[in-house]
Write an enzyme that holds these catalytic residues in place. Structure first.
Site, short mmCIF file in Angstrom:
data_model
loop_
_atom_site.label_atom_id
_atom_site.label_comp_id
_atom_site.label_asym_id
_atom_site.label_seq_id
_atom_site.Cartn_x
_atom_site.Cartn_y
_atom_site.Cartn_z
N SER A 85 0.84 -1.20 0.00
CA SER A 85 0.00 0.00 0.00
C SER A 85 0.87 1.25 0.00
O SER A 85 0.39 2.34 -0.34
CB SER A 85 -0.92 0.00 1.23
OG SER A 85 -0.17 -0.24 2.40
N ASP A 102 5.57 -7.21 2.56
CA ASP A 102 4.62 -7.57 1.49
C ASP A 102 5.39 -7.90 0.21
O ASP A 102 6.30 -7.16 -0.17
CB ASP A 102 3.72 -6.36 1.23
CG ASP A 102 2.27 -6.74 1.04
OD1 ASP A 102 1.96 -7.94 1.01
OD2 ASP A 102 1.45 -5.82 0.91
N LYS A 156 4.22 -11.57 3.25
CA LYS A 156 2.80 -11.75 2.93
C LYS A 156 2.66 -11.77 1.42
O LYS A 156 3.36 -11.02 0.72
CB LYS A 156 1.97 -10.61 3.52
CG LYS A 156 0.49 -10.64 3.08
CD LYS A 156 -0.36 -9.63 3.82
CE LYS A 156 -0.34 -8.25 3.21
NZ LYS A 156 -0.76 -8.18 1.80
N GLU A 181 -0.46 -12.28 -1.89
CA GLU A 181 -1.89 -12.32 -2.22
C GLU A 181 -2.22 -13.55 -3.05
O GLU A 181 -1.42 -13.96 -3.89
CB GLU A 181 -2.26 -11.05 -3.02
CG GLU A 181 -2.06 -9.77 -2.24
CD GLU A 181 -2.47 -8.52 -3.01
OE1 GLU A 181 -3.06 -8.65 -4.11
OE2 GLU A 181 -2.20 -7.41 -2.51
N GLU A 238 -9.46 -9.44 3.33
CA GLU A 238 -9.74 -8.04 2.97
C GLU A 238 -11.02 -7.95 2.14
O GLU A 238 -11.22 -8.73 1.19
CB GLU A 238 -8.56 -7.45 2.17
CG GLU A 238 -8.85 -6.02 1.73
CD GLU A 238 -7.63 -5.25 1.25
OE1 GLU A 238 -6.51 -5.80 1.26
OE2 GLU A 238 -7.81 -4.08 0.85
#
Ligand code: KIV
Length: 280
Positions: free
Chosen positions: A46, A84, A114, A116, A183
């Site tokens: 982010s 991330d 992390k 996705e 999320e």
């Protein structure tokens, strides 16, 4: 205080103790986040949006992530740090995923990574876990897939989509992920997933039924241009900063700053010597 480990988070889930996670991207902020007793700090991609001003997270590179991870590492000694994996740093091959995850640990100093994706990422998660890398999964509204989703849309809103999300969660747990970020998931579905997995779920826009919550720091501090509906603003630092900048501007224009206490002075005799040396 004892350092927070992935086992700490798992024990917190077992005790029903909520886990607090926040993003951070630099040393002073990470230090404050840790001093506030936050359990886990995510150096999220982010940062591409809230720090670097991109429209989405896709332009974030590994080098950028490593740099911000290093900065955060210098401010943290107790909280669990998670780096991330940015867009296309783990999707192309398991080998690349291993190399890039190892960079976040070895160069960035992170405790875990992390990434996705659900069932299609399970083999990659397993391969990372097998070489000793702790992995947090991230499913639901995964921002790196924003184009495929057609925008930042809540996921899991039909029986079929909800089944897929639950299967994603179970596949990641099976693959050895130590935790899952959920999320943009309806609250009842997030609570159901939380009950069905043994690893801690950390929600963002996923309601109160998760084992923990994460927010993007800039949303919480009132520094984001557009904070999402699910974020709570705990401070309006944007207004505080703007007032400070305006006060500085006024003081400069009115010559109220700098005052004598902000200046470096020299005694009269030395100044006379300097003046005569400079032909004043
Ligand atoms: O990049 C990030 O900050 C994240 C959180 C929104 C979970 O992935």
């Amino acid at each position: 205080m004892e350092p927070v480990t992935i086992q700490t988070l798992q024990a917190m889930k077992a005790r029903g103790e909520p886990i607090a996670m926040l993003t951070a991207y630099d040393t002073p902020t990470a230090r404050l986040v840790e001093e506030a007793g936050i359990d886990a700090i995510l150096v999220g991609d982010s940062l591409g949006m809230v720090v670097h001003g991109h429209a989405n997270t896709l332009p974030v590179t590994m080098d950028t992530m490593v740099l911000h991870c290093q900065a955060v590492r210098r401010g943290v000694s107790r909280a669990l740090t998670i780096g991330d994996m940015p867009y296309m740093s783990y999707q192309l091959s398991v080998e690349e995923a291993k190399r890039n995850a190892a960079r976040l640990l070895a160069e960035g100093g992170m405790d875990a990574v992390k990434l996705e994706g659900g069932q299609h990422m399970a083999a990659t998660v397993r391969a990372l876990v097998e070489i000793g890398i702790a992995v947090q999964g991230h499913i639901g509204l995964t921002p790196q897939s924003v184009s495929a989703f057609g925008g930042y849309r809540v996921q899991g809103k039909s029986a079929e989509a909800a089944r897929r999300l639950l299967d994603d969660a179970l596949a990641l747990e099976q693959a050895g992920a130590f935790s899952l970020v959920l999320e943009g998931v309806p609250d009842r579905l997030a609570a159901l997933i939380t009950r069905r997995v043994t690893i801690p779920t950390i929600g963002i826009g996923a309601g109160a039924g998760c084992d923990g919550q994460v927010l993007v720091l800039h949303d919480l501090l009132g520094l984001s241009a557009h904070a999402p509906k699910f974020a709570r603003r705990y401070a309006d630092l944007g207004a505080v900063m703007r007032q400070a900048f305006e006060a500085f501007r006024e003081d400069v224009r009115s010559r109220a700053f700098p005052a004598s206490e902000h200046a470096y002075t020299i005694d009269d005799q030395t100044w006379q010597e300097i003046e005569s040396a400079l032909g004043e």
